[in-house]
Design an enzyme around this catalytic site. Structure first.
Site, PDB file in Angstrom:
ATOM      1  N   CYS A 268      70.029  62.225   9.871  1.00 19.47           N
ATOM      2  CA  CYS A 268      69.991  61.282  10.989  1.00 19.47           C
ATOM      3  C   CYS A 268      68.612  61.200  11.638  1.00 19.47           C
ATOM      4  O   CYS A 268      67.667  60.675  11.073  1.00 19.47           O
ATOM      5  CB  CYS A 268      71.073  61.666  12.010  1.00 19.47           C
TER       6      CYS A 268
ATOM      7  N   LYS B 285      70.003  71.274   9.869  1.00 22.93           N
ATOM      8  CA  LYS B 285      69.172  70.311  10.580  1.00 22.93           C
ATOM      9  C   LYS B 285      68.239  70.994  11.570  1.00 22.93           C
ATOM     10  O   LYS B 285      68.645  71.871  12.333  1.00 22.93           O
ATOM     11  CB  LYS B 285      70.062  69.294  11.307  1.00 22.93           C
TER      12      LYS B 285
ATOM     13  N   GLU C  18      76.582  61.840   6.816  1.00 26.87           N
ATOM     14  CA  GLU C  18      76.538  62.938   7.789  1.00 26.87           C
ATOM     15  C   GLU C  18      77.949  63.287   8.264  1.00 26.87           C
ATOM     16  O   GLU C  18      78.738  62.404   8.599  1.00 26.87           O
ATOM     17  CB  GLU C  18      75.672  62.528   8.982  1.00 26.87           C
TER      18      GLU C  18
END
Length: 507
Positions: A383, A331, A271
């Site tokens: 994540c 995301k 990430e």
């Protein structure tokens, strides 16, 4: 036992201890029987309380659970948020006290409407439904906090075989049902009704027998040849991550480690491995894309992205593919305070914690295509996204492989990153697919369709993880039906309990 069931501070303290006990059932401790014990304490502690007393008892259980299980939040607030030890402790205390209501309200609801002490079997079934409902609710309300679910304790336990069947939710339901039935079994035997005793024993044994029989069963099958993987763990200090003076050094690190790596099909960076907007790194990404293409590889990396939304420039936490692949993913599930600040007009500027770097991300659209690499569909999770069972299932059902990239450096040596890893393992088990997990400082690993880690790099080490993953097709029952069968069952059980309670009051 009377201290557990009766009102008063001894029972409330035991509830706090029982909640904290759940943490030991999860990673990194993995003493799975303690999950049963904790749920059993919660159930027994509500048997004789008024709704108001049950509200307090449930809050105490939640306070113990989140106080022990999310202690890693203190680390982040104090070490990276600029808060003193005292202020970080107070903020952690406030946070724990607030989310403890996720258990207080169901406890009140149980004592007010659903509890059926006169019918032990129906009572146990309704409690199991309520337990799953509270877990699902706290994974949804205000974007959700889907952490510390009891079902994760069974990743290596006897009930693991239920995950591909009904997801982590079915495991949680089975744990709650087992705990309540064990508590009620002496009452059933004392009542002497053979039919109820047999039914109780069957309900008690069924999940464990089915779980053991299905453990290791392959619901999916390979859809292609194995793909070689190299996942790079840069182990870059969080204090350096967003320092402009360290940008070139970080980009050079991932470039040089990639140049020195073996030829593989998939080269994975974690990430925000590229800690600068994609538009500002086009030359760098183009160069790395050419390198990957020359090796017949696909390079997948995390990178922040700026796009125009409704005539306004917004920032997104993203993943992009270069080389032998294509696609960009934005995301969708954002971390409160880490990636966006609730009530930011009030909180921005109070302490450094509310002004963390890259804490103003927007949410990506829901209808995004999957990433493509080497001719296969890859479901991406950045994540926090991997901890949402239903969200993950919606992407996994369209994929051949799973990928999660993360930067858990925020949580240092705490138990948070290892809990995070455990949830990623559960997603692989539920989907029956291989998962690649690439992180900045660990744990970077490869997870097989049974939720087992086949290769990993330890935390806080810089290195390259090599291994193979296999694209899979076919759907597990959970990916095909999701949680709908369990939802329908829980609704029916709630209706049964409410109807029986109303009838009992009129008799």
């Amino acid at each position: 036992m009377r201290w557990i069931t009766r009102p008063g501070w001894p029972g409330n303290l035991l509830a706090v201890a029982a909640g904290a006990l759940t943490t030991l059932a999860l990673a990194p401790f993995d003493i799975w029987p303690l999950a049963l014990l904790a749920v059993g304490f919660f159930y027994a502690g509500l048997r004789e309380l008024t709704p108001r007393q049950a509200l307090g008892r449930g809050w105490c259980f939640g306070f113990g659970l989140f106080g022990a299980g999310t202690s890693w939040i203190y680390y982040s607030i104090h070490n990276f948020g600029g808060a003193s030890m005292l202020l970080a402790g107070l903020l952690m205390l406030a946070f724990t006290a607030a989310i403890a209501w996720f258990f207080a309200l169901p406890a009140w609801l149980w004592a007010r409407w659903l509890r059926r002490n006169e019918a032990p079997l129906a009572d146990a079934l309704a409690f199991a439904a309520l337990w799953v409902a509270q877990e699902a609710f706290r994974g949804w309300f205000l974007t959700g906090f889907p952490w510390l679910y009891s079902g994760y304790s069974q990743l290596d336990g006897p009930l693991a075989g239920l995950a591909p069947l009904g997801g982590m939710w079915l495991i949680s339901f089975s744990l709650a049902l087992t705990a309540a039935l064990v508590y009620n079994l002496p009452r059933l035997i004392k009542a002497g009704h053979k039919g109820f005793i047999v039914a109780g024993l069957l309900l008690l044994a069924a999940p464990w027998v089915i779980g053991l029989l299905l453990k290791g069963h392959a619901w999916t099958s390979p859809s292609g040849n194995p793909l070689s993987v190299a996942a790079i763990q840069g182990n870059i200090e969080q204090s350096m991550k967003w320092d402009p003076a360290q940008l070139n050094e970080q980009l050079a690190l991932y470039r040089d480690m990639s140049f020195s790596s073996k030829r593989v099909d998939l080269l994975i960076w974690p990430e925000t491995a590229v800690p600068v907007l994609k538009e500002s790194a086009e030359g760098y990404l183009s160069m790395m894309g050419n390198f990957a293409a020359e090796r017949n590889s696909a390079l997948i990396t995390g990178v922040p992205i700026r796009e125009e939304v409704h005539h306004e420039k917004r920032f997104f936490n993203g993943i992009t593919v270069v080389g032998q692949g294509d696609g960009t993913y934005l995301k969708q599930k954002l971390v409160p305070f880490g990636e966006y600040v609730p009530l930011q007009d009030l909180l921005r500027g109070l302490i450094a914690f509310f002004d963390l770097p890259m804490s103003d991300f927007a949410r990506g659209p829901a209808d995004q295509p999957l990433l493509q690499a080497k001719g296969y569909q890859i479901a991406p999770f950045i994540c926090y996204e991997v901890v949402y069972p239903e969200f993950a299932a919606s992407l996994s059902a369209r994929s051949d492989l799973l990928l999660t990239i993360s930067n858990d450096t925020w949580f240092g040596t705490s138990i948070g990153p290892l809990q995070h890893l455990q949830m990623a393992q559960m997603r692989a088990l539920e989907a029956g697919r291989w998962m690649i997990r690439a992180t900045n400082n660990g744990v970077t690993g490869l997870i097989d369709p049974f939720g087992k880690i086949t290769a990993q790099i330890p935390q806080f080490e810089r290195g390259i993880l090599y291994g193979e993953v296999v694209p899979m097709h076919n759907l597990t029952p959970y990916l095909q039906w999701r949680s709908w069968p369990l939802v329908i069952l829980c609704v029916l059980l709630f209706g049964w309990a409410l109807l029986a309670s109303r009838i009992a009051k009129t008799v």
